[in-house]
Scaffold this motif. Structure first.
Motif, PDB file in Angstrom:
ATOM      1  N   ARG A  31      41.367   7.749  32.152  1.00  0.00           N
ATOM      2  CA  ARG A  31      40.213   7.409  32.991  1.00  0.00           C
ATOM      3  C   ARG A  31      39.408   6.255  32.390  1.00  0.00           C
ATOM      4  O   ARG A  31      38.988   5.333  33.096  1.00  0.00           O
ATOM      5  CB  ARG A  31      39.327   8.630  33.171  1.00  0.00           C
ATOM      6  CG  ARG A  31      38.154   8.334  34.070  1.00  0.00           C
ATOM      7  CD  ARG A  31      37.315   9.543  34.313  1.00  0.00           C
ATOM      8  NE  ARG A  31      36.163   9.146  35.088  1.00  0.00           N
ATOM      9  CZ  ARG A  31      35.425   9.945  35.782  1.00  0.00           C
ATOM     10  NH1 ARG A  31      35.709  11.224  35.809  1.00  0.00           N
ATOM     11  NH2 ARG A  31      34.396   9.506  36.452  1.00  0.00           N
ATOM     12  N   GLN A  32      39.189   6.280  31.074  1.00  0.00           N
ATOM     13  CA  GLN A  32      38.464   5.191  30.416  1.00  0.00           C
ATOM     14  C   GLN A  32      39.215   3.872  30.564  1.00  0.00           C
ATOM     15  O   GLN A  32      38.607   2.822  30.785  1.00  0.00           O
ATOM     16  CB  GLN A  32      38.255   5.503  28.935  1.00  0.00           C
ATOM     17  CG  GLN A  32      37.265   6.612  28.677  1.00  0.00           C
ATOM     18  CD  GLN A  32      37.265   7.032  27.216  1.00  0.00           C
ATOM     19  OE1 GLN A  32      38.305   7.053  26.560  1.00  0.00           O
ATOM     20  NE2 GLN A  32      36.085   7.378  26.713  1.00  0.00           N
ATOM     21  N   GLN A  34      41.243   3.084  33.024  1.00  0.00           N
ATOM     22  CA  GLN A  34      41.108   2.655  34.413  1.00  0.00           C
ATOM     23  C   GLN A  34      39.749   2.007  34.663  1.00  0.00           C
ATOM     24  O   GLN A  34      39.658   0.983  35.346  1.00  0.00           O
ATOM     25  CB  GLN A  34      41.313   3.841  35.354  1.00  0.00           C
ATOM     26  CG  GLN A  34      42.744   4.302  35.425  1.00  0.00           C
ATOM     27  CD  GLN A  34      42.902   5.582  36.241  1.00  0.00           C
ATOM     28  OE1 GLN A  34      41.934   6.245  36.590  1.00  0.00           O
ATOM     29  NE2 GLN A  34      44.147   5.929  36.539  1.00  0.00           N
ATOM     30  N   GLU A  35      38.690   2.591  34.109  1.00  0.00           N
ATOM     31  CA  GLU A  35      37.354   2.003  34.259  1.00  0.00           C
ATOM     32  C   GLU A  35      37.288   0.628  33.610  1.00  0.00           C
ATOM     33  O   GLU A  35      36.700  -0.305  34.158  1.00  0.00           O
ATOM     34  CB  GLU A  35      36.306   2.931  33.655  1.00  0.00           C
ATOM     35  CG  GLU A  35      36.095   4.211  34.443  1.00  0.00           C
ATOM     36  CD  GLU A  35      35.207   5.224  33.726  1.00  0.00           C
ATOM     37  OE1 GLU A  35      34.777   4.949  32.575  1.00  0.00           O
ATOM     38  OE2 GLU A  35      34.960   6.295  34.294  1.00  0.00           O
ATOM     39  N   SER A  36      37.894   0.503  32.434  1.00  0.00           N
ATOM     40  CA  SER A  36      37.917  -0.790  31.746  1.00  0.00           C
ATOM     41  C   SER A  36      38.707  -1.815  32.548  1.00  0.00           C
ATOM     42  O   SER A  36      38.308  -2.978  32.648  1.00  0.00           O
ATOM     43  CB  SER A  36      38.517  -0.642  30.347  1.00  0.00           C
ATOM     44  OG  SER A  36      37.659   0.102  29.519  1.00  0.00           O
ATOM     45  N   GLN A  38      39.049  -1.931  35.763  1.00  0.00           N
ATOM     46  CA  GLN A  38      38.250  -2.354  36.917  1.00  0.00           C
ATOM     47  C   GLN A  38      37.266  -3.448  36.507  1.00  0.00           C
ATOM     48  O   GLN A  38      37.074  -4.421  37.229  1.00  0.00           O
ATOM     49  CB  GLN A  38      37.500  -1.171  37.508  1.00  0.00           C
ATOM     50  CG  GLN A  38      38.395  -0.223  38.263  1.00  0.00           C
ATOM     51  CD  GLN A  38      37.648   0.997  38.783  1.00  0.00           C
ATOM     52  OE1 GLN A  38      36.527   1.272  38.376  1.00  0.00           O
ATOM     53  NE2 GLN A  38      38.285   1.730  39.676  1.00  0.00           N
ATOM     54  N   LYS A  39      36.650  -3.305  35.347  1.00  0.00           N
ATOM     55  CA  LYS A  39      35.712  -4.316  34.857  1.00  0.00           C
ATOM     56  C   LYS A  39      36.433  -5.598  34.461  1.00  0.00           C
ATOM     57  O   LYS A  39      35.888  -6.691  34.567  1.00  0.00           O
ATOM     58  CB  LYS A  39      34.937  -3.779  33.660  1.00  0.00           C
ATOM     59  CG  LYS A  39      34.006  -2.641  34.000  1.00  0.00           C
ATOM     60  CD  LYS A  39      33.360  -2.093  32.743  1.00  0.00           C
ATOM     61  CE  LYS A  39      32.516  -0.866  33.038  1.00  0.00           C
ATOM     62  NZ  LYS A  39      31.978  -0.271  31.801  1.00  0.00           N
TER      63      LYS A  39
END
Length: 142
Positions: A31-32, A34-36, A38-39
């Protein structure tokens, strides 16, 4: 012989502890990552994004790529914003480097508004070297 056995056990214990420390340091969850990603999206090409996504999802080195994505995202988040390196001249540090066979872009500042992708400041090396602003969203595609 018991002394040698103890030394061997101690050495193998150190290796195990080192491996565990490495695992703890590289403990980026899916999840981390994936968030990274996206940024990171606006700063890399679509093909690079898809390859990194795939490498973070599967394979024996997914932990390495998850950590790499998070490190790159952190680098972009903390890089100087517009005018923060004003006056540093050649001492300004390039946080990002984009390249093609014909061009090199060294980005030292990102836009201070939005997600930092409207414009970027840095050095462009092509036929001549130029320092100035460019549309940051166009650089990764160049």
């Amino acid at each position: 012989m018991k002394t040698n056995e103890r030394n061997t056990d101690a050495r193998s214990q150190v290796k195990v502890e080192g491996a565990q420390a490495s695992t703890i340091r590289r403990g980026v969850t899916e999840r981390q990552a994936q968030e990274s990603l996206q940024k990171l999206g606006p700063f890399i090409t679509r093909g690079q994004w898809h390859m990194l996504w795939k490498l973070c999802q599967q394979g024996e080195e997914q932990a390495h790529f998850r950590q790499m994505v998070q490190d790159l995202t952190t680098r972009i988040e903390v890089m100087p914003k517009t005018y923060e390196t004003d006056g540093q001249g050649l001492n300004a540090v390039a946080s990002l480097h984009y390249f093609t066979p014909a061009f090199d872009f060294y980005i030292t500042e990102k836009d201070h508004t939005g997600n930092g992708t409207q414009q970027a400041f840095g050095l462009a090396c092509a036929h001549e070297r130029e320092i100035g602003y460019t549309a940051a969203v166009k650089v990764p595609v160049a």
